[in-house]
Scaffold this active site. Structure first.
Site, PDB file in Angstrom:
ATOM      1  N   LYS A   1       0.843  -1.209   0.000  1.00 48.48           N
ATOM      2  CA  LYS A   1       0.000   0.000   0.000  1.00 48.48           C
ATOM      3  C   LYS A   1       0.877   1.258   0.000  1.00 48.48           C
ATOM      4  CE  LYS A   1      -3.549   2.737   0.476  1.00 48.48           C
ATOM      5  NZ  LYS A   1      -4.514   3.038  -0.564  1.00 48.48           N
TER       6      LYS A   1
ATOM      7  N   LYS B   1      -0.653  11.106   6.378  1.00 50.89           N
ATOM      8  CA  LYS B   1      -0.338   9.954   7.229  1.00 50.89           C
ATOM      9  C   LYS B   1       0.289   8.828   6.389  1.00 50.89           C
ATOM     10  CE  LYS B   1      -3.584   7.221   7.345  1.00 50.89           C
ATOM     11  NZ  LYS B   1      -4.151   6.033   6.750  1.00 50.89           N
TER      12      LYS B   1
HETATM   13  P1  NAD Z   1     -12.981   8.295   7.280  1.00 49.51           P
HETATM   14  O1  NAD Z   1     -12.364   9.340   8.159  1.00 49.51           O
HETATM   15  O2  NAD Z   1     -14.004   8.697   6.277  1.00 49.51           O
HETATM   16  O3  NAD Z   1     -13.646   7.126   8.181  1.00 49.51           O
HETATM   17  C1  NAD Z   1     -13.106   6.618   9.356  1.00 49.51           C
HETATM   18  C2  NAD Z   1     -14.236   6.011  10.199  1.00 49.51           C
HETATM   19  O4  NAD Z   1     -13.663   5.458  11.396  1.00 49.51           O
HETATM   20  C3  NAD Z   1     -15.276   7.064  10.659  1.00 49.51           C
HETATM   21  O5  NAD Z   1     -16.578   6.568  10.450  1.00 49.51           O
HETATM   22  C4  NAD Z   1     -14.969   7.233  12.144  1.00 49.51           C
HETATM   23  O6  NAD Z   1     -16.107   7.615  12.906  1.00 49.51           O
HETATM   24  C5  NAD Z   1     -14.460   5.853  12.508  1.00 49.51           C
HETATM   25  N1  NAD Z   1     -13.621   5.829  13.710  1.00 49.51           N
HETATM   26  C6  NAD Z   1     -12.574   6.628  14.007  1.00 49.51           C
HETATM   27  N2  NAD Z   1     -12.030   6.279  15.184  1.00 49.51           N
HETATM   28  C7  NAD Z   1     -12.743   5.218  15.632  1.00 49.51           C
HETATM   29  C8  NAD Z   1     -12.660   4.410  16.793  1.00 49.51           C
HETATM   30  N3  NAD Z   1     -11.732   4.606  17.719  1.00 49.51           N
HETATM   31  N4  NAD Z   1     -13.554   3.398  16.926  1.00 49.51           N
HETATM   32  C9  NAD Z   1     -14.511   3.187  15.987  1.00 49.51           C
HETATM   33  N5  NAD Z   1     -14.636   3.915  14.872  1.00 49.51           N
HETATM   34  C10 NAD Z   1     -13.759   4.929  14.698  1.00 49.51           C
HETATM   35  O7  NAD Z   1     -11.754   7.550   6.580  1.00 49.51           O
HETATM   36  P2  NAD Z   1     -11.736   6.696   5.214  1.00 49.51           P
HETATM   37  O8  NAD Z   1     -11.489   7.610   4.072  1.00 49.51           O
HETATM   38  O9  NAD Z   1     -12.899   5.759   5.200  1.00 49.51           O
HETATM   39  O10 NAD Z   1     -10.376   5.866   5.431  1.00 49.51           O
HETATM   40  C11 NAD Z   1     -10.293   4.749   6.310  1.00 49.51           C
HETATM   41  C12 NAD Z   1      -8.946   4.051   6.068  1.00 49.51           C
HETATM   42  O11 NAD Z   1      -8.887   3.627   4.694  1.00 49.51           O
HETATM   43  C13 NAD Z   1      -7.716   4.972   6.286  1.00 49.51           C
HETATM   44  O12 NAD Z   1      -6.662   4.234   6.839  1.00 49.51           O
HETATM   45  C14 NAD Z   1      -7.401   5.438   4.883  1.00 49.51           C
HETATM   46  O13 NAD Z   1      -6.043   5.817   4.756  1.00 49.51           O
HETATM   47  C15 NAD Z   1      -7.739   4.186   4.064  1.00 49.51           C
HETATM   48  N6  NAD Z   1      -8.090   4.435   2.648  1.00 49.51           N
HETATM   49  C16 NAD Z   1      -8.904   5.482   2.284  1.00 49.51           C
HETATM   50  C17 NAD Z   1      -9.182   5.674   0.930  1.00 49.51           C
HETATM   51  C18 NAD Z   1     -10.071   6.817   0.460  1.00 49.51           C
HETATM   52  O14 NAD Z   1     -10.035   7.123  -0.755  1.00 49.51           O
HETATM   53  N7  NAD Z   1     -10.860   7.458   1.311  1.00 49.51           N
HETATM   54  C19 NAD Z   1      -8.665   4.813  -0.053  1.00 49.51           C
HETATM   55  C20 NAD Z   1      -7.875   3.734   0.356  1.00 49.51           C
HETATM   56  C21 NAD Z   1      -7.590   3.553   1.719  1.00 49.51           C
END
Ligand code: NAD
Length: 289
Positions: free
Chosen positions: A172, A240
């Site tokens: 990744k 990050k």
């Molecule tokens: P986001 O901020 O939209 O969602 C994160 C979710 O986690 C939220 O619903 C939040 O309420 C929840 N959360 C946070 N802390 C928590 C806790 N302690 N307990 C329970 N729930 C908790 O983020 P995202 O864009 O969905 O990304 C999530 C992961 O996927 C990250 O590591 C990101 O780097 C990775 N990612 C994101 C993308 C993208 O395009 N958005 C693509 C590939 C990978």
């Protein structure tokens, strides 16, 4: 039993992924700190878990997709985390983008109670999550990977077993480095075109027919032209990811100059309070020069 999945993290990525698992016929128990996201999933047929222990006890496979290592550590090994509800034979899959060392630590801890783990970060963004066409890059034992394949097939198209635990996260990081530098290429090209008074829409279209064709150009380029900086992929999460990539490179005594430049540009925008914007907002660094 056999069909029960516990799903933790219902954000931009997690919500559509959870919906796709329900569509594929899995029984979902969900957990998040955001009540609205939980209610939304409950309306689509998921059960809201009373606690993480409860979720662990009622699920055969547990998936998390959370922002970063501290959140993944908290839900797995924290005071009220999964650990207390887990028992031998369950499988834990972390699909967040975090550092490989944390995945190894969780793996070692869970292994002692007979719970296997995979690190399985994803690429493809929100559109890939919605259309179940993510690229999934998994690290862990072959047996754990094979057990997870039917679940992965409900979420993605390209499903790769990269090697031992942690190798998914290294893959990744490779993806994030390549995407960041491709994005920088688009941003620099657009900045030149704009200064020279050449229409950006036409530039994008012309370039899409040549060797410069890429998702950075088609998807991120389109967001830049429309000045739509709604996330997508939040700049703070991309920062990050590049921090993780740089730390991984340093651990092998490698320096990655392009990645370092992109990281600095992202930090500039974060300090200007733009971390919640889509990473396409990076164009603003050059525009402000
Ligand atoms: P986001 O901020 O939209 O969602 C994160 C979710 O986690 C939220 O619903 C939040 O309420 C929840 N959360 C946070 N802390 C928590 C806790 N302690 N307990 C329970 N729930 C908790 O983020 P995202 O864009 O969905 O990304 C999530 C992961 O996927 C990250 O590591 C990101 O780097 C990775 N990612 C994101 C993308 C993208 O395009 N958005 C693509 C590939 C990978």
């Amino acid at each position: 039993m056999g069909n029960n999945i516990g799903f933790i993290g219902l954000g931009i990525m997690g919500k559509p992924m959870a919906v796709n698992l329900i569509r594929a016929g899995y029984q979902l128990s969900v957990y998040d700190i955001n009540q609205d996201a939980l209610n939304d999933l409950a309306q689509r047929g998921a059960v809201i878990a009373k606690s993480l222990q409860d979720l662990a006890a009622n699920s055969d496979i547990i998936i998390s997709i959370l922002p970063d290592s501290p959140q993944v550590k908290e839900v797995t090994m924290g005071k009220d985390g999964l650990l207390a509800g887990l028992s031998s034979g369950k499988l834990f899959i972390d699909m967040s983008t975090i550092d490989a060392a944390t995945e190894i630590e969780i793996h070692e801890t869970f292994r002692q109670i007979g719970v296997d783990t995979l690190d399985a970060p994803v690429s493809g963004g929100q559109p890939g999550a919605e259309s179940a066409s993510l690229s999934i890059m998994a690290g862990g034992s072959k047996a754990a990977f094979e057990r997870a394949v039917p679940v992965f097939q409900a979420l993605g198209k390209r499903i790769s077993h990269m090697g031992d635990i942690g190798s998914g996260q290294i893959t990744k990081s490779c993806s994030q480095i390549a995407t960041a530098l491709a994005t920088q290429g688009v941003i620099e090209a657009f900045t030149l075109a704009k200064k020279a008074g050449v229409d950006l829409v036409k530039v994008r279209e012309a370039l899409l027919g040549g060797f410069a064709e890429s998702k950075a150009l088609s998807i991120t380029g389109d967001k830049i032209i429309r000045e739509d900086f709604s996330p997508g992929f939040k700049l703070k999460l991309y920062t990050k990811d590049l921090r993780i990539a740089q730390n991984a490179a340093s651990s092998y005594s490698l320096s990655l100059p392009g990645t370092q430049l992109m990281f600095q540009e992202m930090e500039t925008l974060l300090q200007a309070g733009k971390g919640e914007l889509d990473f396409s907002a990076l164009i603003q660094v050059l525009e402000n020069n």
